[in-house]
Motif scaffolding. Structure first.
Motif, PDB file in Angstrom:
ATOM      1  N   LEU A 132       0.441  -1.524   0.221  1.00 49.30           N
ATOM      2  CA  LEU A 132      -0.003  -0.195  -0.118  1.00 49.30           C
ATOM      3  C   LEU A 132       1.036   1.172   0.258  1.00 49.30           C
ATOM      4  O   LEU A 132       0.507   2.332  -0.891  1.00 49.30           O
ATOM      5  N   HIS A 133       2.079   1.187   1.213  1.00 50.30           N
ATOM      6  CA  HIS A 133       2.305   2.247   0.982  1.00 50.30           C
ATOM      7  C   HIS A 133       3.029   2.226  -0.501  1.00 50.30           C
ATOM      8  O   HIS A 133       4.026   3.864  -0.950  1.00 50.30           O
ATOM      9  N   LEU A 134       3.784   1.479  -0.612  1.00 50.59           N
ATOM     10  CA  LEU A 134       5.137   1.582  -2.453  1.00 50.59           C
ATOM     11  C   LEU A 134       3.629   2.299  -3.338  1.00 50.59           C
ATOM     12  O   LEU A 134       4.270   3.054  -4.210  1.00 50.59           O
ATOM     13  N   ILE A 135       2.634   1.922  -3.342  1.00 55.25           N
ATOM     14  CA  ILE A 135       1.432   2.217  -4.268  1.00 55.25           C
ATOM     15  C   ILE A 135       1.498   3.621  -4.101  1.00 55.25           C
ATOM     16  O   ILE A 135       1.422   4.503  -4.811  1.00 55.25           O
ATOM     17  N   GLU A 136       1.408   4.288  -2.812  1.00 60.92           N
ATOM     18  CA  GLU A 136       1.395   5.834  -2.966  1.00 60.92           C
ATOM     19  C   GLU A 136       2.076   6.337  -2.807  1.00 60.92           C
ATOM     20  O   GLU A 136       2.111   7.720  -3.767  1.00 60.92           O
ATOM     21  N   ASP A 137       3.095   6.208  -2.969  1.00 57.91           N
ATOM     22  CA  ASP A 137       4.584   6.653  -3.515  1.00 57.91           C
ATOM     23  C   ASP A 137       4.390   6.628  -5.196  1.00 57.91           C
ATOM     24  O   ASP A 137       4.977   7.863  -5.794  1.00 57.91           O
TER      25      ASP A 137
END
Length: 237
Positions: free
Chosen positions: A72-77
């Motif tokens: 999730l945080h990778l996709i947000e970044d």
């Protein structure tokens, strides 16, 4: 490589060639990644195509991910970087925009995004800086005393340029983003040390060809399979 046409290569010419090699490597990698992501081969990558290629999901399932999902945080970044690279704001990336997205560290307009994302990940106390504990992070558990000492010296003497005990702005970027200029200079030193047989601070064509394997084996100069072909290598000279 021989910019002056004198059949000798000085340090300046070799450095320029290495930096050009970096760009060629980046372009090759970007093109390959774009070909993989561009499912309909129309020369444009949509966000949905990217999600499918990189994470194996489609846009409709993006919001269903749990916050505990590692992706999730990778996709947000990635989404933040995508929006910054999407210069015309159409939601998709053409080939030029894709280069910004896939190699943001090489484009000044993308550096603020890298800085922002680094602080989000590393700045645990939220003060806008990176102290030594934040710099070392989980790596500290894996390092012995000598390793920690070496990292502290690097932090204090190399990265913390204004000696205020913390990293900010450009200091953080110098840590996170490799400098092609510095890498190229180091590689010039390496190649001259192994190839300048008569120590005249110039590389003759004979010296370069005699040490062809050194050039091809260099991570900085081996940007494509064509260098392994001696005839193509001679063309580079």
């Amino acid at each position: 490589m021989d910019l002056s046409g004198d059949r000798q290569i000085d340090r300046r010419e070799l450095k320029a060639w290495i930096i050009r090699s970096f760009k060629m490597l980046s372009d090759e990698e970007a093109n390959e990644r774009m070909e993989d992501a561009d499912e309909d081969d129309n020369g444009i990558v949509t966000w949905n195509e990217y999600l499918s290629d990189a994470y194996g999901i489609d846009e409709s399932s993006e919001d269903t991910l749990n916050f505990g999902d590692d992706n999730l945080h990778l996709i947000e970044d990635d989404r933040t970087m995508w929006m910054a690279a999407d210069t015309n704001g159409d939601g998709s990336l053409d080939s030029q925009e894709w280069v910004l997205f896939s190699h943001p560290e090489e484009h000044p307009k993308m550096l603020p995004i890298i800085l922002e994302q680094t602080l989000k990940e590393k700045d645990k106390d939220g003060d806008g800086f990176i102290n030594f504990q934040e710099y070392i992070g989980d790596r500290g558990e894996e390092l012995d005393k000598d390793g920690l000492t070496a990292e502290k010296v690097k932090f204090d003497d190399v990265l913390d340029k204004n000696q205020d005990g913390k990293l900010s702005g450009n200091e953080i970027l110098s840590w996170i983003v490799p400098s092609n200029e510095e890498i190229a200079e180091e590689e010039v030193d390496h190649l001259f040390a192994h190839s300048d047989d008569n120590h005249d601070e110039l590389l003759s064509f004979k010296e370069v060809l005699d040490h062809h394997d050194t050039f091809v084996g260099s991570e900085a100069t081996d940007y494509g399979d064509h260098l392994h072909n001696i005839h193509h290598f001679i063309d580079e000279l």
